[in-house]
Design a protein around this motif. Structure first.
Motif, PDB file in Angstrom:
ATOM      1  N   LYS A 166     101.645 -27.483 -24.504  1.00 48.88           N
ATOM      2  CA  LYS A 166     101.775 -26.021 -24.516  1.00 48.88           C
ATOM      3  C   LYS A 166     101.098 -25.387 -23.305  1.00 48.88           C
ATOM      4  CE  LYS A 166     101.937 -21.900 -26.775  1.00 48.88           C
ATOM      5  NZ  LYS A 166     103.214 -21.262 -27.042  1.00 48.88           N
ATOM      6  N   ARG A 224     106.578 -23.514 -22.952  1.00 46.42           N
ATOM      7  CA  ARG A 224     106.080 -22.430 -23.816  1.00 46.42           C
ATOM      8  C   ARG A 224     106.252 -22.812 -25.281  1.00 46.42           C
ATOM      9  NH1 ARG A 224     110.038 -18.153 -21.650  1.00 46.42           N
ATOM     10  NH2 ARG A 224     111.241 -20.072 -21.701  1.00 46.42           N
ATOM     11  N   ASP A 239     100.627 -21.127 -21.796  1.00 44.71           N
ATOM     12  CA  ASP A 239     100.918 -19.729 -22.066  1.00 44.71           C
ATOM     13  C   ASP A 239     100.337 -18.948 -20.888  1.00 44.71           C
ATOM     14  OD1 ASP A 239     100.942 -17.131 -22.873  1.00 44.71           O
ATOM     15  OD2 ASP A 239     100.149 -17.501 -24.889  1.00 44.71           O
ATOM     16  N   SER A 285     106.652 -15.345 -13.830  1.00 44.03           N
ATOM     17  CA  SER A 285     106.892 -16.662 -14.442  1.00 44.03           C
ATOM     18  C   SER A 285     106.800 -17.783 -13.404  1.00 44.03           C
ATOM     19  CB  SER A 285     108.252 -16.683 -15.143  1.00 44.03           C
ATOM     20  OG  SER A 285     109.284 -16.352 -14.232  1.00 44.03           O
TER      21      SER A 285
END
Ligand SMILES: NC(=O)c1ccc[n+]([C@@H]2O[C@H](COP(=O)([O-])OP(=O)(O)OC[C@H]3O[C@@H](n4cnc5c(N)ncnc54)[C@H](OP(=O)(O)O)[C@@H]3O)[C@@H](O)[C@H]2O)c1
Length: 294
Positions: free
Chosen positions: A42, A33, A44, A85
């Motif tokens: 990255k 993240r 998200d 998650s």
């Protein structure tokens, strides 16, 4: 040499796993993240984003990302985060490998021995046993279902149902090496399936290097320990005083709320299946703890 995309690569297990994979000449890319290094990319999950460069020529994905189960009290919002998650992140990876036509050789995921439930029983649970019905089991079921969707596209899936990971760099031992936890918790007869971090990371490396090592495996050490015997051994290795009184259940519930269940309950888990593929370096708790605190 394989190119491996590692989620959760900045965490306790991921940090050592990255070193081990690189030592065996694999290329490692980390999804984070908050990418901080050149080989970090990255993602998200909430916004359905993965840096497309991260998925170029990926051979294997190792999925370790997930909000810490014991890091915060289990509010409804936190519970959803624990699931999302792990699950939405795996779903996103599946969607992206299809979008970019990535031809994966394997999807390797963490899961937990909590699949069998936060219950104390004398049953020695095997991989084919039915899951429990409590919240931790729910996380594990959804996590494994998300991992298993890769097999729809004939991508081999390996799932490691992991016990408490022992490491000098953090995790459960850091919490256990404190006055409250250097005493038996609750009745003290609950089992603690544990694994030395070296053995766990070697299992992940094996999942990359040995194509026959796929399916679901319990990733725990063969020696069974109860909370009480574990605490005594830890005190002995640390040469620290272990309180002769058990910490009552209500005290733990006051301190950590509903998640107290994960230290107050625990069953035994079988290593028969994984032992056919993997030789443990740390079979006994004393040896594992001596290595960690030497
Ligand atoms: N340690 C244990 O005793 C144990 C036992 C059984 C199972 N497991 C499982 O094994 C995996 C690795 O364990 P670990 O101890 O290495 O975990 P960890 O140290 O807590 O690291 C997990 C990583 O997941 C990412 N993460 C955290 N919260 C997230 C969120 N809300 N959304 C997306 N990513 C998030 C973080 O990476 P970024 O900050 O870079 O994004 C973090 O570095 C976890 O899934 C854990 O549940 C661990």
């Amino acid at each position: 040499m394989a190119k491996i995309l590692l989620t959760g690569g900045t965490g306790l297990v991921g940090t050592l796993l990255e070193q081990k994979l690189k030592k065996n000449n694999h290329e490692v890319i980390i999804l984070s993240r908050n990418p901080k290094k050149k080989h970090h990319f990255k993602w998200d999950v909430k916004n359905n984003y993965v840096d497309p460069k991260a998925l170029e020529n990926t051979d294997f994905i190792i999925h370790l990302a997930g909000a810490g189960i014991a890091d915060k009290k289990w509010t409804n919002k936190r519970k959803q985060e624990l699931i999302d998650s792990r699950v939405l992140s795996a779903n996103l990876l599946y969607q992206k490998i299809k979008e970019y036509n990535t031809s994966l050789k394997g999807f390797i995921s963490s899961s937990g021995i909590g699949y069998y439930g936060a219950i104390t029983s004398e049953t020695i649970f095997k991989e084919e046993d039915q899951p429990a019905k409590d919240f931790i089991a729910k996380i594990c079921i959804e996590w494994e279902n998300a991992a298993n969707q890769f097999s729809k596209d004939n991508i081999p899936v390996t799932i490691l149902r992991t016990g408490v990971v022992l490491s000098k760099d953090g995790g459960a031992l850091k919490k256990m090496n404190t006055p409250l936890f250097l005493s038996a918790l609750g009745k003290g007869d609950q089992y603690i399936p544990w694994i030395h971090i070296e053995d766990l990371c070697d299992m992940y490396v094996k999942a990359v290097e040995d194509q026959s090592f796929n399916g679901i495996f319990n990733a725990v050490a063969p020696e069974h320990q109860t909370n009480s015997s574990f605490t005594k051994t830890l005190g002995k290795v640390l040469k620290k005083f272990v309180t002769p009184f058990n910490v009552p259940k209500f005290v733990l519930q006051l301190v950590v709320g509903e998640l107290a269940v994960i230290v107050l309950q625990g069953s035994r888990v079988s290593t028969e299946k994984i032992k056919k593929y993997f030789s443990f370096k740390y079979k006994e708790l004393t040896k594992a703890l001596e290595e960690i605190y030497q």
